[in-house]
Design a protein around this motif. Sequence first.
Motif, PDB file in Angstrom:
ATOM      1  N   ALA A 153       0.840  -1.202   0.000  1.00  0.00           N
ATOM      2  CA  ALA A 153       0.000   0.000   0.000  1.00  0.00           C
ATOM      3  C   ALA A 153       0.873   1.250   0.000  1.00  0.00           C
ATOM      4  CB  ALA A 153      -0.902   0.002   1.235  1.00  0.00           C
ATOM      5  N   ALA A 154       0.428   2.270  -0.706  1.00  0.00           N
ATOM      6  CA  ALA A 154       1.145   3.547  -0.722  1.00  0.00           C
ATOM      7  C   ALA A 154       0.961   4.264   0.608  1.00  0.00           C
ATOM      8  CB  ALA A 154       0.625   4.421  -1.861  1.00  0.00           C
ATOM      9  N   LYS A 155       1.988   5.015   1.009  1.00  0.00           N
ATOM     10  CA  LYS A 155       1.936   5.796   2.250  1.00  0.00           C
ATOM     11  C   LYS A 155       1.617   7.248   1.906  1.00  0.00           C
ATOM     12  CE  LYS A 155       5.189   2.802   4.706  1.00  0.00           C
ATOM     13  NZ  LYS A 155       6.519   2.719   5.361  1.00  0.00           N
ATOM     14  N   VAL A 156       0.540   7.738   2.510  1.00  0.00           N
ATOM     15  CA  VAL A 156       0.057   9.093   2.215  1.00  0.00           C
ATOM     16  C   VAL A 156       0.135   9.926   3.487  1.00  0.00           C
ATOM     17  CG1 VAL A 156      -1.877  10.484   1.371  1.00  0.00           C
ATOM     18  CG2 VAL A 156      -1.517   8.161   0.468  1.00  0.00           C
ATOM     19  N   PHE A 157       0.741  11.106   3.389  1.00  0.00           N
ATOM     20  CA  PHE A 157       0.924  12.001   4.543  1.00  0.00           C
ATOM     21  C   PHE A 157       0.215  13.316   4.245  1.00  0.00           C
ATOM     22  CE2 PHE A 157       4.232  14.628   7.092  1.00  0.00           C
ATOM     23  CZ  PHE A 157       3.474  14.538   8.249  1.00  0.00           C
ATOM     24  N   VAL A 158      -0.732  13.699   5.102  1.00  0.00           N
ATOM     25  CA  VAL A 158      -1.498  14.937   4.924  1.00  0.00           C
ATOM     26  C   VAL A 158      -1.037  15.948   5.970  1.00  0.00           C
ATOM     27  CG1 VAL A 158      -3.790  15.991   4.923  1.00  0.00           C
ATOM     28  CG2 VAL A 158      -3.479  13.672   4.010  1.00  0.00           C
ATOM     29  N   MET A 159      -0.589  17.101   5.505  1.00  0.00           N
ATOM     30  CA  MET A 159      -0.072  18.139   6.401  1.00  0.00           C
ATOM     31  C   MET A 159      -1.044  19.311   6.435  1.00  0.00           C
ATOM     32  SD  MET A 159       3.961  17.969   5.287  1.00  0.00           S
ATOM     33  CE  MET A 159       4.533  18.732   6.802  1.00  0.00           C
ATOM     34  N   GLY A 160      -1.705  19.469   7.591  1.00  0.00           N
ATOM     35  CA  GLY A 160      -2.745  20.482   7.733  1.00  0.00           C
ATOM     36  C   GLY A 160      -4.102  19.825   7.667  1.00  0.00           C
ATOM     37  N   GLY A 213      -7.769  18.998   4.305  1.00  0.00           N
ATOM     38  CA  GLY A 213      -6.979  17.905   4.823  1.00  0.00           C
ATOM     39  C   GLY A 213      -7.816  16.707   5.234  1.00  0.00           C
ATOM     40  N   LEU A 214      -8.949  16.977   5.876  1.00  0.00           N
ATOM     41  CA  LEU A 214      -9.826  15.875   6.295  1.00  0.00           C
ATOM     42  C   LEU A 214     -10.379  15.123   5.086  1.00  0.00           C
ATOM     43  CD1 LEU A 214     -11.700  17.607   9.249  1.00  0.00           C
ATOM     44  CD2 LEU A 214     -10.131  15.661   9.424  1.00  0.00           C
ATOM     45  N   THR A 267      -0.161  18.942   1.207  1.00  0.00           N
ATOM     46  CA  THR A 267      -0.013  20.039   2.172  1.00  0.00           C
ATOM     47  C   THR A 267      -1.157  21.039   2.003  1.00  0.00           C
ATOM     48  OG1 THR A 267       1.363  21.518   0.814  1.00  0.00           O
ATOM     49  CG2 THR A 267       2.492  19.760   2.017  1.00  0.00           C
ATOM     50  N   THR A 268      -1.743  21.451   3.131  1.00  0.00           N
ATOM     51  CA  THR A 268      -2.936  22.306   3.069  1.00  0.00           C
ATOM     52  C   THR A 268      -2.880  23.473   4.050  1.00  0.00           C
ATOM     53  OG1 THR A 268      -4.235  21.217   4.806  1.00  0.00           O
ATOM     54  CG2 THR A 268      -4.250  20.171   2.631  1.00  0.00           C
ATOM     55  N   ALA A 269      -1.731  23.710   4.682  1.00  0.00           N
ATOM     56  CA  ALA A 269      -1.673  24.652   5.810  1.00  0.00           C
ATOM     57  C   ALA A 269      -1.702  26.106   5.359  1.00  0.00           C
ATOM     58  CB  ALA A 269      -0.410  24.387   6.633  1.00  0.00           C
TER      59      ALA A 269
END
Length: 378
Positions: free
Chosen positions: A166-173, A178-179, A257-259
Amino acid sequence: MVTIAVTAEGPDEPRFAVSPETVKKLAALGAKVRVQSGAGLRSRFSDEALAAAGAEIASSAAAALAGADILLKVRRPAADELGQLKQGALAAAILDPYDRAGIEPLAATGVNLFSMEFMPRISRAQSMDVLSSQANLAGYKAVVDAASLFGQALPMMMTAAGTVPAAKVFVMGVGVAGLQAIATARRLGGVVTATDVRPATKEQVQSLGAKFVAVEDEEFKQAQTAAGYAKPMSAEYQAKQAELVANHLKTQDIVITTALIPGRPAPRLITSAMVANMKPGAVIIDLAAERGGNCEATVPGQTVEVGGVKIVGAVNLAASVPVNASSLYAKNLYAFLELFFDKKDKTFNINWDDEIVKGTLVARDGKIVHPSLAPQSA
């Protein structure tokens, strides 16, 4: 009868300020909606569909604007558009109000300007919250675009020939965008982690099945304003968080990234050094590109590749799904205008003391009046 004008947006903006659904609802309130011919086509709202809902189709922008009481736009209107409205008219749009040089000429026209970005974050204004409706779509589209660019599958697949990880996904903000990004990445089968400086977001992240990543010290516990936005953090905290993030980024395949902090440049979350340590083939979608970007290597409006990592300077991503974005934005505007109509006698009257009116009013009677812009006024 109040006349509402809706004109075409610029070439880079496919969204539209009304839909057949909201035209019908506005007509029921007692308004006449006058739409420039062809202006809704990029959102698949034909003249025929708008006319069937009760709109009057005007042959040109000037014909739509002439003597109108209200102008609805997606992006900031031009001063010459406002000059064609009735005296004392109002205009509502996404005005980018912190660009004072751009707002002042509009204020000088005497039109009452309402900036939809300033919608108060209160329960009765939720249906009017433009930032949320558009960010929700941007968060979804960011993951879809990232999946397309990644060039590998997102979910784990167990096959006779072997296992696809599985791919690793990182959400910043972890705001609205982001949700939605977390939820979309989870639906696509990614292993999702997320970070935010606001402590209230930890539970939200975990409720969506993702893992929360942050330095959870005393400063972190106080890192949220009463309005629900992130506070600027100390240099000491930023250094600790940056170290944690740098180590986490080394293993990630997709980063969203969404910050953003209202009225400020986007906070820098990913340095060029962090990008250099990421895996070749990784993808970063920077939703803060319009405000300078959360990633140091972001170029607004472009996709660049640094050491095998693709970095997408996403600009106006919600507009890449214009049918949905326009439908939601039109509903936001309708809910806002509905405040001003008396449904019994179908009259139009603005209550200048209403907190929603006060919160969104940028200019009145030729002057910029919004409190957050007042310190800059002469």
